[in-house]
Motif scaffolding. Structure first.
Motif, PDB file in Angstrom:
ATOM      1  N   PHE A  63      28.743  58.057   0.075  1.00 29.41           N
ATOM      2  CA  PHE A  63      29.972  57.777   0.883  1.00 29.41           C
ATOM      3  C   PHE A  63      30.043  56.262   1.109  1.00 29.41           C
ATOM      4  N   ASP A  64      29.057  55.596   0.920  1.00 28.30           N
ATOM      5  CA  ASP A  64      29.087  53.988   1.302  1.00 28.30           C
ATOM      6  C   ASP A  64      29.220  53.492  -0.252  1.00 28.30           C
ATOM      7  N   ILE A  65      29.345  53.923  -1.565  1.00 26.40           N
ATOM      8  CA  ILE A  65      29.137  53.284  -2.695  1.00 26.40           C
ATOM      9  C   ILE A  65      30.050  52.666  -3.352  1.00 26.40           C
ATOM     10  N   TYR A  66      31.208  52.424  -2.480  1.00 23.78           N
ATOM     11  CA  TYR A  66      32.531  52.012  -3.265  1.00 23.78           C
ATOM     12  C   TYR A  66      32.544  50.529  -3.472  1.00 23.78           C
ATOM     13  N   PRO A  67      32.090  49.637  -2.460  1.00 28.61           N
ATOM     14  CA  PRO A  67      32.153  48.145  -2.420  1.00 28.61           C
ATOM     15  C   PRO A  67      31.150  47.667  -3.863  1.00 28.61           C
ATOM     16  N   TYR A  68      30.193  48.378  -4.385  1.00 30.88           N
ATOM     17  CA  TYR A  68      29.659  47.922  -5.544  1.00 30.88           C
ATOM     18  C   TYR A  68      29.946  48.201  -6.801  1.00 30.88           C
ATOM     19  N   ILE A  82      28.540  46.320   3.342  1.00 26.90           N
ATOM     20  CA  ILE A  82      27.749  46.118   2.202  1.00 26.90           C
ATOM     21  C   ILE A  82      26.244  45.930   2.726  1.00 26.90           C
ATOM     22  N   LEU A  83      25.505  46.775   2.284  1.00 25.73           N
ATOM     23  CA  LEU A  83      24.054  46.687   2.508  1.00 25.73           C
ATOM     24  C   LEU A  83      23.278  45.656   1.960  1.00 25.73           C
ATOM     25  N   SER A  84      22.132  45.484   2.670  1.00 25.71           N
ATOM     26  CA  SER A  84      21.479  44.151   2.172  1.00 25.71           C
ATOM     27  C   SER A  84      19.782  44.493   2.385  1.00 25.71           C
ATOM     28  N   ASP A  85      18.899  43.991   1.474  1.00 30.43           N
ATOM     29  CA  ASP A  85      17.408  44.191   1.784  1.00 30.43           C
ATOM     30  C   ASP A  85      16.984  42.757   2.254  1.00 30.43           C
ATOM     31  N   ILE A  86      15.411  42.695   2.187  1.00 35.36           N
ATOM     32  CA  ILE A  86      15.070  41.315   2.473  1.00 35.36           C
ATOM     33  C   ILE A  86      15.825  40.406   1.111  1.00 35.36           C
ATOM     34  N   PRO A  87      16.120  39.434   1.479  1.00 36.99           N
ATOM     35  CA  PRO A  87      17.010  38.572   0.807  1.00 36.99           C
ATOM     36  C   PRO A  87      16.100  38.444  -0.828  1.00 36.99           C
ATOM     37  N   GLN A  88      16.752  38.616  -1.815  1.00 38.91           N
ATOM     38  CA  GLN A  88      15.878  38.479  -3.037  1.00 38.91           C
ATOM     39  C   GLN A  88      16.464  37.321  -3.793  1.00 38.91           C
ATOM     40  N   PRO A  89      15.558  36.840  -4.954  1.00 37.34           N
ATOM     41  CA  PRO A  89      16.133  35.763  -5.716  1.00 37.34           C
ATOM     42  C   PRO A  89      17.183  36.375  -6.631  1.00 37.34           C
ATOM     43  N   PRO A  90      17.867  35.317  -7.256  1.00 36.94           N
ATOM     44  CA  PRO A  90      19.093  35.834  -8.181  1.00 36.94           C
ATOM     45  C   PRO A  90      18.257  36.297  -9.389  1.00 36.94           C
ATOM     46  N   PRO A  91      18.861  37.689  -9.816  1.00 42.68           N
ATOM     47  CA  PRO A  91      18.250  38.231 -10.731  1.00 42.68           C
ATOM     48  C   PRO A  91      18.194  37.368 -12.066  1.00 42.68           C
ATOM     49  N   PRO A  92      16.745  37.212 -12.719  1.00 44.86           N
ATOM     50  CA  PRO A  92      16.759  36.694 -14.063  1.00 44.86           C
ATOM     51  C   PRO A  92      17.621  36.959 -15.161  1.00 44.86           C
ATOM     52  N   PRO A  93      17.901  36.188 -16.120  1.00 41.34           N
ATOM     53  CA  PRO A  93      18.653  36.602 -17.286  1.00 41.34           C
ATOM     54  C   PRO A  93      17.744  37.867 -17.874  1.00 41.34           C
ATOM     55  N   PRO A  94      18.969  38.750 -18.197  1.00 41.19           N
ATOM     56  CA  PRO A  94      18.408  40.024 -18.953  1.00 41.19           C
ATOM     57  C   PRO A  94      17.343  40.018 -19.772  1.00 41.19           C
TER      58      PRO A  94
END
Length: 837
Positions: free
Chosen positions: A377-382, A799-811
């Motif tokens: 029910f909360d998925i739409y912003p992503y 929009i939910l959040s966790d403990i702030p995460q670093p930007p994702p590394p290059p795939p």
């Protein structure tokens, strides 16, 4: 019962003439309590109060008025008027207003009816002449439609019949389409030598003479070079006999098109090789996920679907004389906090396949990758960012575009729509379960529901994906158009209103030829008859014995069964309001006769509410505990926590069948009913809801039984009656077990399903090609709706959040499922349009 013929504008005056006094008293009773919406049961109850004489009431009900009332879905009371919404047949609605004072009758349009209804909820908006009206049907005026309720869901057959006349007028369109076929840079079927219908017809005659002189089993490679000189490429068949058959079908189409040959031809052309399937929400995995929040039958459905589709594609590609390998990607969300599942693994091969994989893409916010689970029910912003990231990865793995995109559920269908629009690919949608029919008045009362369920975003997303799709796959007729008594899931989106937001004049029409029925099956390596003793999974016997009959309570089971000799009635589902497991438990608890005859085993959910993050599940867990205590069920009742091992679950069905028990599916509404298929496939006698798909799967009183989820006393008595008779007639139980198995084998297998879906993909790809200008016009309308409505609505969802995460590394580079030819596509080369986003 049949509706009176003709329009309501004529039928109601005639009915009034027959029963003027009774009708006036009824209408006066209806307006007595002022403005309100009345459902059919309320209309009938108040009519009985007014007409208390049984004989008079019978005469009224046998007349035109009674027939009209029986087909009324609801009425809006705005004194002195009562407006009726009457559904004479699935998909066919009429609206009328009757004045209670002078009994004058006025026919209404859907817009006029909804404006009256809106007065009860948002009067200022209802009176606003500039209130937004949404009309997707305005762009479909040039396309043909089905006309009979009985034909709903036969879309591909209808399209084939219309293709006949189109090809008769313009055979060149088929030539141009066949010239466009290619895969991995290789031309298929034809090259530019055959660029007109006349040239193609002459070459087909020449080829037929040539092939008639060859043995039927001559491989295509033996004459490939000669065919190439005449303008033919590979893809017609693997042998001379197969090539000749395919070419003769095409020759007949070019000379005298008919639906049968059109179906046969499009089933043979090499059009689909790579398929992408979206299922975004929940924990999508192959082990240890069933029973987790938002994770149930759709996971089983898709994994079985993939195996069947891959088998069908391999068979077709081989029959076409090609050496390509199909690829299927199931694209879902990567969840770092994966609860000991593999939902944090990016690429996972699918068991039992050679060329199919699960691809997981994370949700990314401004804070980085979101680690936690998100409710459906909360998925739409992503979803917009998810679509962009998924598209880039898919094009990288496949080294080109897929040939078919299939969405699942609201979120997966929206993502499929966005990606298909970006890449210009044929798209199918599978709703599984549209929430709008699950929650009564969820449209008109959307403001009450929105803080918890965000239905405004969901219904908007559903409208977008339904109208973007090239074809729509339903499991049953009822899913599309309901029954005589109940409105279908898709039918509920034909027209409706969200007061204060927008009014839908034409959302989706159930007579649209895009609707098709393809019923899934069950994995026959897991779900097979309990009588097949040599195939039984005996290694699970000890654990199932402990699961069902151990007297100890632990984290896996609570409650116990004193009398092991009694048959077991058994249900397994998610623990939510709609699945109604607590309802079944209460039916059982209140029915002494049933409690004396059988034990009850429920499988679903957690025992500890604190372990769940799902709002509904928490409420249902607490309710189940209260029922156990209130009715003192221990000794006759076992509650087993959600089970994730499908193989052991298959054996669990059979062990229940060994007790000569039954499977009960009591849902308030079930779009299809995969557990019903599983239970019947194991030979277990089945009772299932009469609301939705199970009503079509089971022939009541022949291959199982229908039960009414709104009448627990009647349903529990029906189950008790069966077990009483089974106790005295040993063949009675066997008869229903055997008939259930026969029903499954005739109608519900994955092989039948896969054949239908690939045929749809081929046929609708050509239909899309023929109607590309109209498709583009509709996409522009959808683009506006997406940007001006959906994107604004989504901003209201946290929009939910966790403990702030670093930007994702290059795939990291993926180890690709298979190597293939073709130009690689990267993010830098891909222009995302996403309906203009």
């Amino acid at each position: 019962m049949e509706m009176p013929s003709g329009s309501l504008g004529n039928g109601i005056p005639e009915a009034i003439g027959q029963n003027r006094g009774n009708i006036k008293r009824c209408l006066e009773k209806y307006i007595e309590n002022g403005r309100r919406v009345m459902k059919l049961n309320e209309l009938m109850d108040e009519m009985e109060i007014v007409i208390n004489d049984v004989m008079q009431r019978r005469r009224v009900m046998e007349g035109d008025l009674g027939k009209i009332l029986c087909f009324t879905q609801e009425a809006v009371v705005i004194p002195p008027n009562v407006a009726f919404a009457v559904r004479g047949n699935p998909g066919i609605w009429q609206y009328t207003k009757v004045n209670s004072s002078n009994l004058s009758v006025e026919a209404l349009s859907s817009t006029q009816y909804f404006k009256l209804k809106e007065l009860l909820f948002d009067e200022n908006w209802a009176n606003d002449e500039n209130a937004l009206e949404v009309d997707f049907g305005a762009l479909d005026f040039t396309l043909p439609w089905l006309s009979l309720p009985s034909s709903i869901g036969n879309g591909v057959s209808f399209v084939s019949s219309k293709l006949g006349s189109r090809l008769n007028d313009n055979p060149q369109s088929l030539v141009d389409y066949l010239l466009s076929l290619e895969h991995q840079g290789e031309k298929l079927m034809m090259n530019e030598t055959l660029n007109t219908a006349r040239k193609l017809e002459m070459s087909l005659i020449l080829a037929d003479v040539f092939l008639s002189e060859l043995p039927k089993d001559t491989p295509f490679q033996a004459f490939e070079l000669r065919f190439k000189e005449w303008g033919f490429e590979k893809g017609w068949g693997e042998s001379a006999g197969r090539v000749k058959e395919t070419m003769r079908i095409l020759s007949e189409i070019l000379q005298a098109p008919d639906p049968h040959n059109i179906d046969r031809f499009f089933a043979r052309i090499p059009r689909i090789f790579n398929v992408v399937i979206f299922s975004v929400h929940g924990y999508f995995g192959q082990t240890d996920v069933l029973g987790l929040p938002d994770t149930g039958g759709q996971v089983v459905y898709i994994l079985d679907q993939v195996k069947a589709l891959e088998d069908e594609l391999l068979h077709r590609i081989n029959s076409q004389g090609l050496n390509f390998k199909p690829q299927i990607l199931v694209v879902t969300r990567l969840i770092p906090d994966a609860k000991n599942t593999k939902c944090n693994q990016e690429l996972e091969p699918i068991f039992g396949t050679k060329h199919s994989n699960i691809l997981r893409i994370p949700f990314v916010t401004e804070s980085g990758i979101l680690r936690r689970w998100v409710s459906r029910f909360d998925i739409y912003p992503y979803l917009e960012r998810f679509t962009k990231d998924a598209t880039t990865k898919i094009l990288d793995i496949l080294e080109g575009k897929p040939d078919l995109i299939i969405g699942n559920y609201t979120d997966g269908n929206l993502v499929a729509s966005l990606m298909a629009n970006t890449l210009g690919i044929t798209q199918a949608t599978i709703a599984h379960a549209l929430e709008k029919t699950k929650y009564e008045d969820s449209d008109i009362k959307w403001k009450e529901f929105d803080p918890k369920y965000h239905f405004s975003s969901q219904f908007t997303a559903d409208l977008i994906s339904m109208n973007s799709a090239d074809f729509i796959i339903a499991s049953t007729y009822q899913e599309i158009a309901g029954s005589k008594e109940r409105v279908g899931q898709y039918e509920s989106h034909m027209s409706f209103t969200l007061p204060g937001l927008y009014r839908v004049v034409s959302g989706i029409n159930v007579f649209d030829p895009r609707f098709n029925i393809a019923a899934p099956g069950a994995d026959d390596t897991i779900y097979f008859p309990f009588t097949a003793q040599d195939r039984r999974f005996t290694k699970f016997y000890p654990s199932i014995e402990e699961l069902l009959f151990s007297q100890n309570e632990n984290d896996e089971h609570i409650g116990y069964l004193v009398d092991k000799k009694k048959p077991i009635i058994f249900s397994m589902a998610r623990l939510d309001v709609v699945k109604n497991l607590t309802g079944l438990t209460e039916w059982y608890a209140k029915n002494k006769r049933l409690r004396d005859l059988v034990n009850l085993v429920i499988v679903g959910g957690f025992f500890d509410p604190s372990k769940s993050k799902d709002r509904e599940e928490i409420s249902e867990i607490k309710k189940m505990h209260s029922l156990i205590e209130k009715y003192q069920l221990k000794g006759q009742f076992r509650w087993i926590a959600a089970q994730t091992d499908r193989t052991r679950n298959g054996e669990l069905y059979r062990c229940i069948a060994d007790t000569r028990g039954a499977f009960v599916q009591p849902a308030h509404y079930e779009a299809f009913g995969l557990t019903v298929i599983e239970a019947m496939s194991c030979g277990l006698v089945t009772f299932a809801t009469n609301q939705g798909g199970p009503a079509e799967i089971i022939v009541d009183g022949v291959s199982g039984f229908h039960i009414d989820p709104s009448n627990g006393e009647e349903s529990s008595d029906k189950i008790a009656d069966f077990f009483e008779k089974s106790g005295t007639d040993l063949d009675y139980w066997n008869m229903f077990s055997t008939e259930g198995l026969q029903r499954i084998n005739e109608c519900y297998t994955w092989k039948i399903y896969a054949n239908k879906v690939i045929n749809m993909g081929s046929t609708y790809s050509y239909w899309r090609y023929l109607n590309k200008d109209q498709k583009l016009a509709k996409q522009r309308y959808i683009h506006s709706f997406y940007n001006l409505q959906y994107r604004n609505l989504v901003k209201n969802i946290q929009i939910l959040s966790d403990i702030p995460q670093p930007p994702p590394p290059p795939p990291k580079p993926l180890v690709k499922p298979s190597a293939s030819k073709g130009s690689r596509r990267t993010q830098s080369r891909l222009s995302f349009r996403l309906f203009g986003a």
